[in-house]
Design a protein around this motif. Structure first.
Motif, PDB file in Angstrom:
ATOM      1  N   LEU A  21       0.936  -1.143  -0.134  1.00 43.41           N
ATOM      2  CA  LEU A  21      -0.046   0.019  -0.061  1.00 43.41           C
ATOM      3  C   LEU A  21       0.785   1.149   0.083  1.00 43.41           C
ATOM      4  N   PRO A  22       0.815   1.868  -1.080  1.00 45.59           N
ATOM      5  CA  PRO A  22       1.857   3.167  -1.225  1.00 45.59           C
ATOM      6  C   PRO A  22       1.024   4.412  -0.631  1.00 45.59           C
ATOM      7  N   GLU A  23       1.716   5.288  -0.182  1.00 49.07           N
ATOM      8  CA  GLU A  23       1.374   6.442   0.394  1.00 49.07           C
ATOM      9  C   GLU A  23       0.599   7.202  -0.595  1.00 49.07           C
ATOM     10  N   SER A  24      -0.745   7.645  -0.638  1.00 52.39           N
ATOM     11  CA  SER A  24      -1.577   8.097  -1.396  1.00 52.39           C
ATOM     12  C   SER A  24      -3.041   8.825  -0.799  1.00 52.39           C
ATOM     13  N   GLN A  25      -2.972   9.969  -1.478  1.00 49.25           N
ATOM     14  CA  GLN A  25      -4.281  10.597  -1.105  1.00 49.25           C
ATOM     15  C   GLN A  25      -5.532  10.118  -1.476  1.00 49.25           C
ATOM     16  N   GLY A  56       3.324   4.391  -6.726  1.00 46.94           N
ATOM     17  CA  GLY A  56       2.041   4.536  -6.398  1.00 46.94           C
ATOM     18  C   GLY A  56       0.963   3.757  -6.581  1.00 46.94           C
ATOM     19  N   TYR A  57       1.203   2.729  -6.986  1.00 48.43           N
ATOM     20  CA  TYR A  57       0.506   1.330  -7.189  1.00 48.43           C
ATOM     21  C   TYR A  57       0.521   0.509  -6.082  1.00 48.43           C
ATOM     22  N   ILE A  91      -8.722 -11.454  -7.196  1.00 48.55           N
ATOM     23  CA  ILE A  91      -9.385 -10.259  -7.843  1.00 48.55           C
ATOM     24  C   ILE A  91     -10.579  -9.808  -6.805  1.00 48.55           C
ATOM     25  N   ALA A  92     -11.198 -10.676  -6.377  1.00 49.81           N
ATOM     26  CA  ALA A  92     -12.255 -10.309  -5.597  1.00 49.81           C
ATOM     27  C   ALA A  92     -11.893  -9.821  -4.354  1.00 49.81           C
ATOM     28  N   TYR A  93     -10.816 -10.182  -3.681  1.00 47.97           N
ATOM     29  CA  TYR A  93     -10.242  -9.471  -2.480  1.00 47.97           C
ATOM     30  C   TYR A  93      -9.895  -8.279  -2.984  1.00 47.97           C
ATOM     31  N   ALA A  94      -9.119  -8.036  -3.897  1.00 45.85           N
ATOM     32  CA  ALA A  94      -8.749  -6.535  -4.406  1.00 45.85           C
ATOM     33  C   ALA A  94      -9.747  -5.541  -4.506  1.00 45.85           C
ATOM     34  N   ARG A  95     -10.803  -6.080  -5.119  1.00 42.30           N
ATOM     35  CA  ARG A  95     -11.980  -5.224  -5.500  1.00 42.30           C
ATOM     36  C   ARG A  95     -12.968  -4.663  -4.417  1.00 42.30           C
ATOM     37  N   THR A  96     -12.354  -5.472  -3.198  1.00 44.70           N
ATOM     38  CA  THR A  96     -13.358  -5.007  -1.935  1.00 44.70           C
ATOM     39  C   THR A  96     -12.383  -4.298  -0.922  1.00 44.70           C
ATOM     40  N   HIS A  97     -11.245  -4.219  -1.087  1.00 44.63           N
ATOM     41  CA  HIS A  97     -10.565  -3.758  -0.188  1.00 44.63           C
ATOM     42  C   HIS A  97     -10.455  -2.202  -0.080  1.00 44.63           C
ATOM     43  N   LYS A  98     -10.687  -1.746   1.148  1.00 46.17           N
ATOM     44  CA  LYS A  98     -11.094  -0.007   1.302  1.00 46.17           C
ATOM     45  C   LYS A  98      -9.641   0.584   0.793  1.00 46.17           C
ATOM     46  N   GLY A  99      -8.651   0.227   0.971  1.00 42.91           N
ATOM     47  CA  GLY A  99      -7.574   1.004   0.785  1.00 42.91           C
ATOM     48  C   GLY A  99      -7.113   0.975  -0.801  1.00 42.91           C
ATOM     49  N   VAL A 100      -7.682   0.447  -1.877  1.00 43.66           N
ATOM     50  CA  VAL A 100      -7.386   0.504  -3.199  1.00 43.66           C
ATOM     51  C   VAL A 100      -8.593   0.822  -3.862  1.00 43.66           C
ATOM     52  N   ASN A 101      -8.310   1.137  -5.175  1.00 41.44           N
ATOM     53  CA  ASN A 101      -9.264   1.452  -6.170  1.00 41.44           C
ATOM     54  C   ASN A 101      -9.769   0.043  -6.572  1.00 41.44           C
ATOM     55  N   GLY A 102     -10.576  -0.760  -6.227  1.00 41.18           N
ATOM     56  CA  GLY A 102     -11.075  -1.869  -6.867  1.00 41.18           C
ATOM     57  C   GLY A 102     -11.788  -1.937  -8.114  1.00 41.18           C
ATOM     58  N   ARG A 103     -11.928  -0.652  -8.712  1.00 38.57           N
ATOM     59  CA  ARG A 103     -12.501  -0.668 -10.265  1.00 38.57           C
ATOM     60  C   ARG A 103     -11.535  -0.600 -11.150  1.00 38.57           C
ATOM     61  N   GLN A 291       1.584   2.892 -16.365  1.00 37.41           N
ATOM     62  CA  GLN A 291       1.455   4.350 -16.216  1.00 37.41           C
ATOM     63  C   GLN A 291       0.780   4.970 -17.500  1.00 37.41           C
ATOM     64  N   ARG A 292       0.965   4.478 -18.551  1.00 35.16           N
ATOM     65  CA  ARG A 292      -0.019   5.140 -19.829  1.00 35.16           C
ATOM     66  C   ARG A 292      -1.353   4.566 -19.675  1.00 35.16           C
ATOM     67  N   VAL A 293      -1.632   3.146 -19.573  1.00 35.27           N
ATOM     68  CA  VAL A 293      -2.906   2.806 -19.796  1.00 35.27           C
ATOM     69  C   VAL A 293      -3.749   2.817 -18.651  1.00 35.27           C
ATOM     70  N   VAL A 294      -3.218   2.923 -17.208  1.00 35.14           N
ATOM     71  CA  VAL A 294      -3.781   3.006 -15.925  1.00 35.14           C
ATOM     72  C   VAL A 294      -3.181   3.959 -15.299  1.00 35.14           C
ATOM     73  N   PRO A 295      -3.160   5.311 -15.521  1.00 36.35           N
ATOM     74  CA  PRO A 295      -2.653   6.276 -14.847  1.00 36.35           C
ATOM     75  C   PRO A 295      -3.264   6.353 -13.506  1.00 36.35           C
ATOM     76  N   LEU A 296      -2.415   6.923 -12.603  1.00 38.79           N
ATOM     77  CA  LEU A 296      -2.832   7.303 -11.185  1.00 38.79           C
ATOM     78  C   LEU A 296      -3.810   7.956 -10.877  1.00 38.79           C
ATOM     79  N   ASN A 297      -3.741   9.051 -11.856  1.00 36.30           N
ATOM     80  CA  ASN A 297      -4.970   9.992 -11.660  1.00 36.30           C
ATOM     81  C   ASN A 297      -5.907   9.949 -13.005  1.00 36.30           C
TER      82      ASN A 297
END
Length: 297
Positions: A21-25, A56-57, A91-103, A291-297
């Motif tokens: 889990l990287p530091e991220s706003q 940052g991923y 993948i199911a675990y990743a999608r439901t973890h509150k600390g990441v963007n599961g989408r 970074q190009r196909v799934v940018p952080l922002n």
């Protein structure tokens, strides 16, 4: 960067994983990662995950059931269906973890799991992107590099293992990697040394370099490369020209059929791109792609 030891359920057993889990706003995209044939997460997957996390991923790096720190008996049971189930559970675990963007879930696989991520992404239309490194795409193509006499010996052990499993006998094990001419799953000139170089130094003596032999009866029928035309997300294929495990020609053929596929070719062999300068080249290509196909922002 924070690395947590986590667990998630898969078909009634627990899979062990590292969650970076990287530091991220904002909740970051997450890269789900697992290793290849008979391997575990400690065999250099942390090197990749650390680099992605520094950017940052988030990363979820897991061991399959029956391997490493995950549950599952008997140990060292390599089963394609079960491993694909573990991918879906991760993948199911990743999608439901509150600390990441599961989408925004990215799949990263290498060797045997390089095939698993292709199969998984073809069936899951919500995957954001895929990185498939020196992927196993065609069991028939891979088997052509094995000496016929060796194949016959392996088949004999595999049949004995399978029949024994019907009556509850202990698995018949076969080395995952061995020297040329030996009875092992991988026996090309660069396999044993290349495979074992990935094992952490403090684990070499205790590392189980073997799997239940029954997988040899199923591996030829596994051809995840055939699913590439169905993958709708961007896919980066990192292919090795002198690959003795996952033949370059077969992988290139299937990679070209991915609608949004991109291909990077390296002069190295199957185990070379995990270390040294080859690793630096491949990780930079993967970073640029992600970074190009799934940018952080």
């Amino acid at each position: 960067m924070l690395r947590l030891d986590v667990e998630f359920p898969s078909e009634g057993s627990k899979c062990s994983a590292w969650l970076y889990l990287p530091e991220s706003q904002n909740p970051p995209p997450i890269i789900v990662m697992a290793h290849g044939l008979g391997s575990v997460r400690g065999m250099r997957l942390d090197a990749y995950a650390e680099r992605f996390s520094e950017l940052g991923y988030a990363c979820l790096v897991f061991d399959y059931r029956h391997f490493g720190d995950s549950e599952g008996m008997p140990r060292q049971l390599l089963d394609v269906k079960k491993q694909l189930q573990d991918w879906k559970a991760a993948i199911a675990y990743a999608r439901t973890h509150k600390g990441v963007n599961g989408r925004r879930v990215i799949l990263w696989g290498t060797s045997f799991s390089g095939g698993h991520v292709l199969s998984t992404a073809a069936d899951d239309l919500h995957i954001a992107a895929v990185v498939s490194q020196c992927p196993f795409t065609d069991g028939v193509a891979s088997s052509k590099g094995v000496d016929p006499k060796t194949s016959l010996k392996i088949s004999g052990k595999a049949i004995k293992d399978l029949v024994g499993s019907w009556v509850g006998a202990a698995p018949v094990m076969i080395p995952t990697a061995g020297p040329p001419g030996s009875v092992a799953m991988m026996t090309a000139h660069d396999c044993e040394s290349g495979y074992l170089q990935l094992v952490p130094t403090d684990s070499v003596k205790s590392f189980p370099n073997y799997v239940a032999a029954r997988i040899a009866l199923k591996i030829m029928a596994y051809a995840p490369g055939r699913k590439t035309p169905k993958i709708i997300c961007p896919v980066l294929f990192c292919l090795c020209e002198t690959d003795t495990v996952a033949p370059y020609e077969a992988s290139y053929y299937h990679a070209r059929k991915a609608p949004r596929g991109e291909i990077k070719i390296y002069a190295e062999g199957h185990f070379d791109i995990y270390v040294g300068s080859a690793f630096e080249r491949v990780i930079q290509d993967q970073i640029e792609f992600i970074q190009r196909v799934v940018p952080l922002n």
